[in-house]
Design a protein around this motif. Sequence first.
Motif, PDB file in Angstrom:
ATOM      1  N   PHE A 301       0.809  -1.214   0.000  1.00 29.59           N
ATOM      2  CA  PHE A 301       0.000   0.000   0.000  1.00 29.59           C
ATOM      3  C   PHE A 301       0.844   1.267   0.000  1.00 29.59           C
ATOM      4  N   TYR A 302       2.136   1.160   0.253  1.00 32.50           N
ATOM      5  CA  TYR A 302       3.002   2.302  -0.024  1.00 32.50           C
ATOM      6  C   TYR A 302       2.981   2.596  -1.525  1.00 32.50           C
ATOM      7  N   VAL A 303       3.074   1.541  -2.327  1.00 30.31           N
ATOM      8  CA  VAL A 303       3.001   1.714  -3.782  1.00 30.31           C
ATOM      9  C   VAL A 303       1.660   2.323  -4.170  1.00 30.31           C
ATOM     10  N   PHE A 304       0.571   1.861  -3.553  1.00 28.84           N
ATOM     11  CA  PHE A 304      -0.760   2.377  -3.858  1.00 28.84           C
ATOM     12  C   PHE A 304      -0.846   3.875  -3.561  1.00 28.84           C
ATOM     13  N   ALA A 324     -10.235  10.872  -1.906  1.00 30.36           N
ATOM     14  CA  ALA A 324     -11.298  10.113  -1.238  1.00 30.36           C
ATOM     15  C   ALA A 324     -10.930   8.642  -1.131  1.00 30.36           C
ATOM     16  N   ILE A 325     -10.416   8.080  -2.224  1.00 29.12           N
ATOM     17  CA  ILE A 325     -10.023   6.668  -2.215  1.00 29.12           C
ATOM     18  C   ILE A 325      -8.866   6.445  -1.239  1.00 29.12           C
ATOM     19  N   ALA A 326      -7.871   7.335  -1.280  1.00 33.95           N
ATOM     20  CA  ALA A 326      -6.721   7.198  -0.378  1.00 33.95           C
ATOM     21  C   ALA A 326      -7.154   7.280   1.082  1.00 33.95           C
ATOM     22  N   ALA A 327      -8.062   8.214   1.402  1.00 30.60           N
ATOM     23  CA  ALA A 327      -8.530   8.357   2.779  1.00 30.60           C
ATOM     24  C   ALA A 327      -9.292   7.116   3.237  1.00 30.60           C
ATOM     25  N   VAL A 329      -9.045   4.013   2.044  1.00 26.36           N
ATOM     26  CA  VAL A 329      -8.118   2.892   2.174  1.00 26.36           C
ATOM     27  C   VAL A 329      -7.280   3.037   3.447  1.00 26.36           C
ATOM     28  N   LEU A 330      -6.802   4.249   3.728  1.00 28.39           N
ATOM     29  CA  LEU A 330      -6.006   4.473   4.931  1.00 28.39           C
ATOM     30  C   LEU A 330      -6.819   4.155   6.182  1.00 28.39           C
ATOM     31  N   GLU A 331      -8.074   4.596   6.216  1.00 32.78           N
ATOM     32  CA  GLU A 331      -8.923   4.309   7.374  1.00 32.78           C
ATOM     33  C   GLU A 331      -9.116   2.809   7.562  1.00 32.78           C
ATOM     34  N   CYS A 332      -9.379   2.102   6.466  1.00 29.76           N
ATOM     35  CA  CYS A 332      -9.586   0.654   6.559  1.00 29.76           C
ATOM     36  C   CYS A 332      -8.312  -0.071   6.969  1.00 29.76           C
ATOM     37  N   LEU A 333      -7.169   0.367   6.453  1.00 35.17           N
ATOM     38  CA  LEU A 333      -5.898  -0.261   6.824  1.00 35.17           C
ATOM     39  C   LEU A 333      -5.580  -0.038   8.297  1.00 35.17           C
ATOM     40  N   LEU A 334      -5.807   1.187   8.766  1.00 35.03           N
ATOM     41  CA  LEU A 334      -5.574   1.457  10.181  1.00 35.03           C
ATOM     42  C   LEU A 334      -6.463   0.588  11.063  1.00 35.03           C
ATOM     43  N   VAL A 388       1.690   1.259   8.860  1.00 33.65           N
ATOM     44  CA  VAL A 388       0.683   1.834   7.970  1.00 33.65           C
ATOM     45  C   VAL A 388       0.772   3.353   7.933  1.00 33.65           C
ATOM     46  N   THR A 389       0.920   3.982   9.102  1.00 32.03           N
ATOM     47  CA  THR A 389       0.988   5.448   9.110  1.00 32.03           C
ATOM     48  C   THR A 389       2.222   5.954   8.365  1.00 32.03           C
ATOM     49  N   GLU A 390       3.352   5.287   8.538  1.00 32.74           N
ATOM     50  CA  GLU A 390       4.565   5.750   7.856  1.00 32.74           C
ATOM     51  C   GLU A 390       4.521   5.471   6.360  1.00 32.74           C
ATOM     52  N   CYS A 391       3.854   4.387   5.953  1.00 32.34           N
ATOM     53  CA  CYS A 391       3.784   4.120   4.511  1.00 32.34           C
ATOM     54  C   CYS A 391       2.967   5.214   3.818  1.00 32.34           C
TER      55      CYS A 391
END
Length: 541
Positions: A301-304, A324-327, A329-334, A388-391
Amino acid sequence: MSTQDILKNASTLASYNVLLQVMFRVLTFLLNAFTLRFVSKELIGVVNVRLTLLYSTLVFLSREAFRRACLSAEPGTNRSWRQVINLLWLTLPLGVFWATLLGCVWLWLLEVPDPQTVPHYGPAVLLFALSGVQELLAEPLWVLAQAHMFVQLKVIAESLALVAKCSVTVVLVAFAPEWGLYIFSAGQLVYTGFLVLCYVVYFFNFLGSKEAAKKAFPLQQIRDVLPHKADGEPLVDWTVAWLTWSFFKQSFLKQILTEGERYVMTFLNVLSFGDQGVYDIVNNLGSMVARFIFLPIEESFYVFFAKVLERGRDVESQKKEDVAIAAEVLECLLKLVLVIGLIITVFGYAYSLLALDLYGGAVLSSGSGPGLLRSYSCNVLLLAVNGVTECFVFAAMSQQEVDKYNLVMLALSVSFLLLSYMLTWWAGGIGFILANCLNMGLRISHSLLYIHRYFQSSQWKPLRGLLPSPLLLVVLMISAGVTAASEAVFCCDSGWLFRMVHIGVGGVCLFFVLLAVLLTETQMVQFVTTQLLPRYRKKHT
């Protein structure tokens, strides 16, 4: 070779390296479980911490700068492989120098283990140093293979060498445990010897072949790998030589930061040899979860994020649909890594003793091992969130911000070494884990602050992913209490029947935790079923 071919080969090489790391971890995991039944934890500590540190320091300082310099030339530039090979052979005398210097330090300046508990320490130091020098014999061939994208050679050579090492170690441990450190010295020499042999055999058959001619390989026969001066040109490329020197000055700091814990244990005597062995085994055991679950998520997900977001630009300057997509995905990953980390923390506390008893017997379960693994279970939660936060942060930062953060990372690394020293005197091996937790906490705080500022002026709040549902928290707290009570009653000196009861209690609690996840974390579950699982199946079919 075209850019697309280079990219394809690099991706293949990266995949092979991941498989190699998984195999290395699994085999090391099994080898430690086996040897603990036959040798003392003090001997394991000397091998896995002190002697392994000697070997890794020697080879890193001898070859890392040469590798980075000799592989950094741009494609298409006119490079003389004759000069590059001559330069690479300097790793051998440099290795002899480091072997002599470090060998003297390890023999005369460091505390010598009790010969009754850890026999043959002196010869083992010399043999581990010799194994490092032996591995440097293959350095010119290794660089040639990497530069020309021989993607399968490295993984095959290291796999065969690792299997040979494990085989020799298992046989000697089982049939001659009284040999002590000679066992592991023999295994290490076999490992480096197999590496050199594999590269020599491969290039002996490759050089002069039709395939080499088709690829216009710069060498014609195996003796071309030996150093000699070509007519009309200097012995080495001095531009590459000065670049090597620049990289060499960075190598010391990088090595200290990479092996910081082992250096603190080795030079400051903050832990006994037995505690060093237990800590190293528990650290490897706990880190498997982080490497096998969280690291692939972080890398993918760093690549994403890097592709979806434009680096260095704020939210208003980005496309709304991309943000919107990045936010989302980030929320779901966290949320995903938080839930996994909480489950590991809760059940890791109650099942650390049982896990270590099954893995290493009383050697691990009777001392500081359970406390170390329980502490590491909490550290896994911080590792998950930090990854996840650092990626995201590294994908969104501008180049100037990344450069500034590298200085912050340097300061955090130095503070980690100081904290490790102080906390270990206070809390033993757990002090290392506490220092790691504090270090991760500071890094997470920096990343969360950056993410908050990044989305502050927008409608998206991805940090809500760090807020699990109340029902899930309640079920986790109940599970923590029930499993802790179950451990106190049933584990682990009452026979297998009570252990199975303890495992059954954990299974029931885990079922209710997963049920709570399915009922309350629907967005995360949908993300996993629609995004992660299809990617995984596609990747492995």
